[in-house]
Write a protein that holds these residues in place. Structure first.
Motif, short mmCIF file in Angstrom:
data_model
loop_
_atom_site.label_atom_id
_atom_site.label_comp_id
_atom_site.label_asym_id
_atom_site.label_seq_id
_atom_site.Cartn_x
_atom_site.Cartn_y
_atom_site.Cartn_z
N VAL A 2 0.83 -1.20 0.00
CA VAL A 2 0.00 0.00 0.00
C VAL A 2 0.86 1.25 0.00
O VAL A 2 0.58 2.22 -0.71
N LEU A 3 1.95 1.23 0.78
CA LEU A 3 2.84 2.39 0.80
C LEU A 3 3.55 2.56 -0.53
O LEU A 3 3.77 3.68 -1.00
N HIS A 4 3.91 1.44 -1.15
CA HIS A 4 4.50 1.51 -2.48
C HIS A 4 3.52 2.14 -3.47
O HIS A 4 3.92 2.93 -4.34
N GLU A 5 2.24 1.83 -3.33
CA GLU A 5 1.24 2.40 -4.23
C GLU A 5 1.11 3.91 -4.00
O GLU A 5 0.99 4.68 -4.96
N LEU A 6 1.15 4.32 -2.73
CA LEU A 6 1.09 5.75 -2.43
C LEU A 6 2.24 6.49 -3.12
O LEU A 6 2.06 7.59 -3.65
N ILE A 7 3.41 5.86 -3.10
CA ILE A 7 4.58 6.48 -3.72
C ILE A 7 4.44 6.50 -5.24
O ILE A 7 4.69 7.52 -5.89
N GLU A 8 4.05 5.37 -5.80
CA GLU A 8 3.95 5.26 -7.26
C GLU A 8 2.86 6.16 -7.84
O GLU A 8 3.02 6.73 -8.92
N GLU A 9 1.75 6.29 -7.12
CA GLU A 9 0.64 7.11 -7.62
C GLU A 9 0.86 8.59 -7.37
O GLU A 9 0.10 9.43 -7.85
N VAL A 36 12.78 7.17 4.62
CA VAL A 36 14.02 7.06 5.37
C VAL A 36 14.49 5.62 5.32
O VAL A 36 13.74 4.69 5.65
N ASP A 37 15.73 5.40 4.88
CA ASP A 37 16.34 4.07 4.75
C ASP A 37 15.66 3.20 3.70
O ASP A 37 15.62 1.97 3.84
N VAL A 38 15.11 3.83 2.68
CA VAL A 38 14.49 3.11 1.57
C VAL A 38 15.00 3.74 0.27
O VAL A 38 14.83 4.95 0.06
N PRO A 39 15.60 2.97 -0.63
CA PRO A 39 16.21 3.53 -1.86
C PRO A 39 15.21 3.74 -2.99
O PRO A 39 15.38 3.21 -4.09
N ILE A 40 14.17 4.53 -2.74
CA ILE A 40 13.16 4.82 -3.77
C ILE A 40 13.14 6.32 -4.03
O ILE A 40 13.00 7.12 -3.10
#
Length: 329
Positions: free
Chosen positions: A136-143, A151-155
């Motif tokens: 879900v958090l990945h979707e928030l980022i992608e959308e 923090v501490d995530v290479p996106i």
């Protein structure tokens, strides 16, 4: 019923721009404001009255999304440092903040989270403790629902920035220092949670060192848990010369187990938390400045809210030997 996401798509702008246009922010062009209002009218979209009331026309409102460590009964020093750094950074940037914990929204869909944050007048989110499996958090980022700092995530993308240290290199350095200082011939490595971004990067650093030294390496999951590290140490420590841990809490658990077993093995950790100074023996660790990391994340959020695009920011770290006199006040 139409959502703010639908309005953004119809108007061809970001969700944060829709929020600013509908709530009267001054830094929105008249052309964009008209376009957003027309899209909202066509879709019969009504702005949430709570969000409108909370909108203060300041620089922005930011949510701190924190994944509390439930693997220890000790107060999580890292999260406290994160909160302190973020709040002080927000004061400097004149940003308003709220704190939200993963457990509050764990079973929500991305649109539900977006609607909730929108109802709170949120324009940006700083995410701490995000894992590879947090879809879900990945979707928030992608959308690109909001401006986001992880923090501490290479996106990194147009609306998302990343704040981190070089986890792989740091793990390599602390492992090398500990093993070579003690003439170790084989290593027991206690890794973190399997879905953690830092887990994979730190493991890569440990594996690189073991390959270079042609050294036997046994990897076991400690899940960042002091208790689990203790159990694994009882099970495997007798057959290995050095114990390298992917967190200080696991290093403390390993050291306590070794004391009960009445055997000596060099142990090193990762993070540089204060508790390491009370562990009973000096241990090497990677010292991170979590306060500064979070303060920097808030600075970066201010930059994103001002219209800049996302970027990766790498911070410094130190290889230190924690002892009691280093932590007492």
């Amino acid at each position: 019923m139409s959502s703010i996401k639908d309005v953004a798509r119809r108007a061809g702008v970001a969700i944060s721009t829709v929020s600013k246009a509908l709530n009267g922010y001054p830094n929105v062009s008249e052309e964009t404001r008209v376009k957003v209002n027309e899209a909202a009218k066509e879709l019969n979209f009504t702005p949430n009255p709570i969000a409108s009331a909370l909108s203060s026309k300041k620089a922005g409102r930011v949510a701190l999304l924190i994944n509390l460590n439930t693997k220890t009964q000790a107060v999580d020093e890292i999260d406290m440092q994160y909160l302190s750094g973020a709040i002080n950074g927000a004061v400097e940037k004149k940003l308003d903040v709220i704190t939200v914990f993963f457990s509050m929204i764990r079973n929500w869909k991305a649109q539900e989270i977006a609607d909730y944050f929108q109802s709170q007048g949120i324009e940006g989110i700083i995410i701490y403790g995000m894992g590879r499996e947090d879809e879900v958090l990945h979707e928030l980022i992608e959308e690109k629902y909001f401006k986001i700092v992880v923090v501490d995530v290479p996106i990194v993308n147009e609306t998302t920035s990343s704040i981190q240290i070089d986890q792989e290199q740091a793990q390599y350095e602390v492992a090398r220092k500990t093993v070579l200082e003690n003439g170790g011939k084989s290593v027991l490595y206690l890794a973190g949670r399997p879905d953690g971004y830092v887990t994979q990067e730190r493991l890569a650093g440990m594996q690189r060192f073991a390959r270079e030294e042609k050294m036997p390496l046994l990897v076991r999951r400690g899940d960042f848990s002091e208790k689990k590290a203790r159990e694994l140490t009882f099970q495997y420590a007798s057959d290995h010369d050095v114990i390298v841990c992917a967190s200080d809490l696991m290093a403390i658990g390993a050291m306590r187990a070794l004391q009960e077993m009445d055997i000596f093995r060099p142990v090193c950790g990762f993070d540089g938390i204060t508790l390491m100074g009370y562990a009973g023996m000096q241990m090497n660790t990677v010292k991170q400045d979590f306060y500064r990391s979070s303060q920097k994340a808030m600075e970066e959020m201010g930059r994103l809210l001002a219209g800049s695009t996302g970027k990766r920011i790498m911070l410094d770290y130190q290889i230190v030997r924690m002892q009691y006199l280093d932590v007492i006040c």
